[in-house]
Design an enzyme around this catalytic site. Sequence first.
Site, PDB file in Angstrom:
ATOM      1  N   LYS A  22       0.874  -1.291  -0.031  1.00  0.00           N
ATOM      2  CA  LYS A  22      -0.239   0.148   0.094  1.00  0.00           C
ATOM      3  C   LYS A  22       0.830   1.213  -0.060  1.00  0.00           C
ATOM      4  CE  LYS A  22      -1.716   1.828   4.034  1.00  0.00           C
ATOM      5  NZ  LYS A  22      -1.552   3.293   4.217  1.00  0.00           N
ATOM      6  N   ASN A  23       1.970   1.494   0.855  1.00  0.00           N
ATOM      7  CA  ASN A  23       2.552   2.499   1.098  1.00  0.00           C
ATOM      8  C   ASN A  23       3.589   2.713  -0.041  1.00  0.00           C
ATOM      9  OD1 ASN A  23       1.019   2.983   3.380  1.00  0.00           O
ATOM     10  ND2 ASN A  23       2.463   2.423   4.759  1.00  0.00           N
ATOM     11  N   CYS A 117      -5.618   8.262   8.463  1.00  0.00           N
ATOM     12  CA  CYS A 117      -5.786   7.859   9.780  1.00  0.00           C
ATOM     13  C   CYS A 117      -5.298   8.671  11.156  1.00  0.00           C
ATOM     14  CB  CYS A 117      -5.105   6.237  10.355  1.00  0.00           C
ATOM     15  SG  CYS A 117      -5.948   5.000   9.249  1.00  0.00           S
ATOM     16  N   ARG A 122      -0.310  14.229  12.893  1.00  0.00           N
ATOM     17  CA  ARG A 122       0.641  14.127  11.837  1.00  0.00           C
ATOM     18  C   ARG A 122       0.918  15.374  11.097  1.00  0.00           C
ATOM     19  NH1 ARG A 122      -1.753   8.815   9.197  1.00  0.00           N
ATOM     20  NH2 ARG A 122       0.116   8.403   8.346  1.00  0.00           N
ATOM     21  N   ASP A 307       3.867   0.369  12.205  1.00  0.00           N
ATOM     22  CA  ASP A 307       2.443  -0.194  11.779  1.00  0.00           C
ATOM     23  C   ASP A 307       2.281  -1.347  12.040  1.00  0.00           C
ATOM     24  OD1 ASP A 307       2.892   1.592   8.668  1.00  0.00           O
ATOM     25  OD2 ASP A 307       2.269   2.343  10.540  1.00  0.00           O
ATOM     26  N   ARG A 400      -8.889   0.217   3.616  1.00  0.00           N
ATOM     27  CA  ARG A 400      -8.280   1.202   3.045  1.00  0.00           C
ATOM     28  C   ARG A 400      -6.644   0.521   2.653  1.00  0.00           C
ATOM     29  NH1 ARG A 400      -6.706   5.929   6.569  1.00  0.00           N
ATOM     30  NH2 ARG A 400      -5.443   6.375   4.609  1.00  0.00           N
TER      31      ARG A 400
HETATM   32  C1  EPZ Z   1       3.853   6.763   6.717  1.00  0.00           C
HETATM   33  O1  EPZ Z   1       3.429   7.812   7.256  1.00  0.00           O
HETATM   34  C2  EPZ Z   1       3.009   5.619   6.613  1.00  0.00           C
HETATM   35  N1  EPZ Z   1       2.085   6.116   5.683  1.00  0.00           N
HETATM   36  C3  EPZ Z   1       2.467   5.154   7.857  1.00  0.00           C
HETATM   37  O2  EPZ Z   1       1.785   4.034   7.602  1.00  0.00           O
HETATM   38  C4  EPZ Z   1       3.606   4.826   8.768  1.00  0.00           C
HETATM   39  O3  EPZ Z   1       3.182   4.633  10.140  1.00  0.00           O
HETATM   40  C5  EPZ Z   1       4.634   5.960   8.935  1.00  0.00           C
HETATM   41  O4  EPZ Z   1       5.091   6.492   7.460  1.00  0.00           O
HETATM   42  C6  EPZ Z   1       5.971   5.539   9.760  1.00  0.00           C
HETATM   43  O5  EPZ Z   1       6.447   4.562   9.044  1.00  0.00           O
HETATM   44  C7  EPZ Z   1       2.031   5.978   4.436  1.00  0.00           C
HETATM   45  O6  EPZ Z   1       3.274   5.712   3.970  1.00  0.00           O
HETATM   46  C8  EPZ Z   1       0.982   6.596   3.513  1.00  0.00           C
HETATM   47  P1  EPZ Z   1       6.401   9.971   9.011  1.00  0.00           P
HETATM   48  P2  EPZ Z   1       3.975   9.235   7.125  1.00  0.00           P
HETATM   49  O7  EPZ Z   1       6.528  11.243   8.219  1.00  0.00           O
HETATM   50  O8  EPZ Z   1       4.810   9.578   6.237  1.00  0.00           O
HETATM   51  C9  EPZ Z   1       6.774  13.006  12.376  1.00  0.00           C
HETATM   52  C10 EPZ Z   1      -0.113   2.807   7.681  1.00  0.00           C
HETATM   53  O9  EPZ Z   1      -0.560   2.269   8.632  1.00  0.00           O
HETATM   54  N2  EPZ Z   1       6.691  14.105  11.405  1.00  0.00           N
HETATM   55  O10 EPZ Z   1       7.582   8.888   8.626  1.00  0.00           O
HETATM   56  O11 EPZ Z   1       2.941  10.406   7.486  1.00  0.00           O
HETATM   57  C11 EPZ Z   1       5.390  12.357  12.553  1.00  0.00           C
HETATM   58  O12 EPZ Z   1       4.646  13.068  13.403  1.00  0.00           O
HETATM   59  C12 EPZ Z   1       0.185   4.196   7.935  1.00  0.00           C
HETATM   60  O13 EPZ Z   1       0.164   2.127   6.402  1.00  0.00           O
HETATM   61  C13 EPZ Z   1       6.805  15.328  11.628  1.00  0.00           C
HETATM   62  O14 EPZ Z   1       7.088  15.795  12.778  1.00  0.00           O
HETATM   63  O15 EPZ Z   1       5.079   9.261   8.456  1.00  0.00           O
HETATM   64  C14 EPZ Z   1       5.946  11.215  13.085  1.00  0.00           C
HETATM   65  O16 EPZ Z   1       6.178  11.261  14.456  1.00  0.00           O
HETATM   66  C15 EPZ Z   1      -0.141   4.745   9.112  1.00  0.00           C
HETATM   67  N3  EPZ Z   1       6.642  16.272  10.529  1.00  0.00           N
HETATM   68  C16 EPZ Z   1       7.239  10.749  12.589  1.00  0.00           C
HETATM   69  O17 EPZ Z   1       7.565  12.105  11.807  1.00  0.00           O
HETATM   70  C17 EPZ Z   1       6.606  15.868   9.235  1.00  0.00           C
HETATM   71  O18 EPZ Z   1       6.745  17.035   8.172  1.00  0.00           O
HETATM   72  C18 EPZ Z   1       7.255   9.843  11.366  1.00  0.00           C
HETATM   73  O19 EPZ Z   1       6.314  10.337  10.469  1.00  0.00           O
HETATM   74  C19 EPZ Z   1       6.331  14.529   9.143  1.00  0.00           C
HETATM   75  C20 EPZ Z   1       6.385  13.655   9.830  1.00  0.00           C
END
Ligand code: EPZ
Length: 421
Positions: A22-23, A117, A122, A307, A400
Site C-alpha cells: 500500500k505505502n 488515519c 501528523r 505499523d 483502506r
Molecule cells: C508513513 O506515514 C506511513 N503512511 C505510515 O503508515 C507509517 O506509520 C509512517 O510512515 C511511519 O512508518 C504512508 O506511507 C502513507 P512519517 P508518514 O512522516 O509519512 C513526524 C499505515 O498504517 N513528522 O514517517 O505520515 C510524525 O509526526 C500508515 O500504513 C513530523 O514531525 O509518517 C511522526 O512522529 C499509518 N513532521 C514521524 O515524523 C513531518 O513533516 C514519522 O512520520 C512529517 C512527519
Amino acid sequence: MAKYEIHGGTPLSGTVTISGAKNAAVAILPAALLVKGTCRIENVPDISDVRILLDILEGVGAKVSRPEPGVVEIDSSGPINTSPDEHLVKQMRASYYLMGALLGRFGKAHVALPGGCNFASRPIDQHIKGFEMLGADVIYTDAYVDLKPSEFGLQGNRINLDVVSVGATINIMIAASLIPGQTIIGNAAKEPHIVDLANFLNTMGARIYGAGTDTVKIRGVNALKGGTYAIIPDQIEAGTYLAAVAATGGNVLVQNVIPKHMECITTKLQEMGARIINYDDSIRIQSNGHLRYTTVKTRPYPGFPTDMQAQICVCMSRAAGFSRLTESVYETRFFGYCTELQSMGANIQINGKTATVIGVEKLYGATVEAHDLRAGAALVIAGLVAEGTTIVENVHFIERGYENLVDKFTGLGASIRRLED
Ligand code: EPZ
C-alpha cells in the site's frame, strides 16, 4: 457501516498470497504525474486508498485504465490541473504526494491538507521545509498548501530532515526528480517503499541514488519517459498475517514476500516461540499459539515497524509473562485499540510511550470498533484468537489498506464474514 463477524479459536492453515505494498502504491501512483507518457504499474493492490488516488489522478486530467486485475496504466501526457479535487484529497493521507509531483512537473500546486488515519498528530512541516529549500514559495494554511516558484526559481538543494519522515523523504524525492540541479536529502527514511519509489522513478529515467540509506541524492532531469514497473509486496500486510498465525496457532505459507523486509518482524515472532522458515519469496510460519513474552521498541526501518505495533500487542496479550511495547514514532498510537483489546480481556497498562502487556489465558469475543487501519487489523487478529464471537465495526478503515482480507483469512480456515449494516 460494514462490519466483520468473527468466530475465534481456529488455528490457521494453508497458503496466503500478499498483495502489492500500500505505502509504495500510494507514492508511485501520484509520482506517475511526473511522466510525460504512459506508466504501466503492476501488482497494485485493490484497496480504497488506491481507488481514491486513481479518481484524483483522473480528476486532474490523467488517463487511467485498469487493463487487468492488479495492473494500472496512467497517461499524464495531456493537460493536467494542478488543483486536485479537495473532497477526494481529504479522504486519505498520502494525497499529499500530489504536492511533490505537481510542483516537480508543473512548478505549482494547490492541494488541500490530507486526511487519513488520525491516531496521532501528523504534521507536514518537513514536507513544507523541503519544498521551500527547493525554491518554492509556500502558502500553508489549515486548509491547503499552495506552491509556486520563488523569484529565484526551483533549484536542487541540500535538505536535512529534522525527523526521520517517510512522507517527507518521498515527497521531496518526487519533486526533486524534475527540478534542475542536485538535491541531497539528509536523515532520510529508509523504508522498503522508499526504495521501491526510487526504483520506479529511475525506471522512468530519473537519477536517484542512495534510496534505502539515510542520504538520498537526486539529480534533476528534464523529463521522465513512460515504462513498466511492478510494486513490491506489502511488508505490513505480510507481518499482519504472520502475527495472526503466531497468535492463533497454525501452519501457514505466506507467499509473495521479500524475506529481507520481514526480518524485523520475523525475528520478534521467533523470540516469542513461532517457527519461521524463509524461502526465496515466501515464509512458512508454524505456531502452537502458546507464545513467550518479549520486548519490542518500534523504530523507523530497519527497526520494528510502528505499523505492526497493534498486531504484536495482540500476540503479547496471549504470551505467558510480562511483555513491554515501546512506541517511538507515534506516542498516542496505543489509544487506537488498547481499550478495545481490554474489553476482550487483554491486560494492558499504558504508561506514556510504553505499554506493559501481561499475557492472559483467554481473550473473549466482543463488539469492538476499528479506529484506524492497523488498529482494525489487530482487532481482527484478536477476534480470530478469542473464544466466542467478535464483531469488528468500521471496517472501512481496514479496507483502506488490506486487499481481500476476509477472503484471505477464510482461505486459511478462519470463520470470518463481512456484514453490511
Ligand atoms: C508513513 O506515514 C506511513 N503512511 C505510515 O503508515 C507509517 O506509520 C509512517 O510512515 C511511519 O512508518 C504512508 O506511507 C502513507 P512519517 P508518514 O512522516 O509519512 C513526524 C499505515 O498504517 N513528522 O514517517 O505520515 C510524525 O509526526 C500508515 O500504513 C513530523 O514531525 O509518517 C511522526 O512522529 C499509518 N513532521 C514521524 O515524523 C513531518 O513533516 C514519522 O512520520 C512529517 C512527519
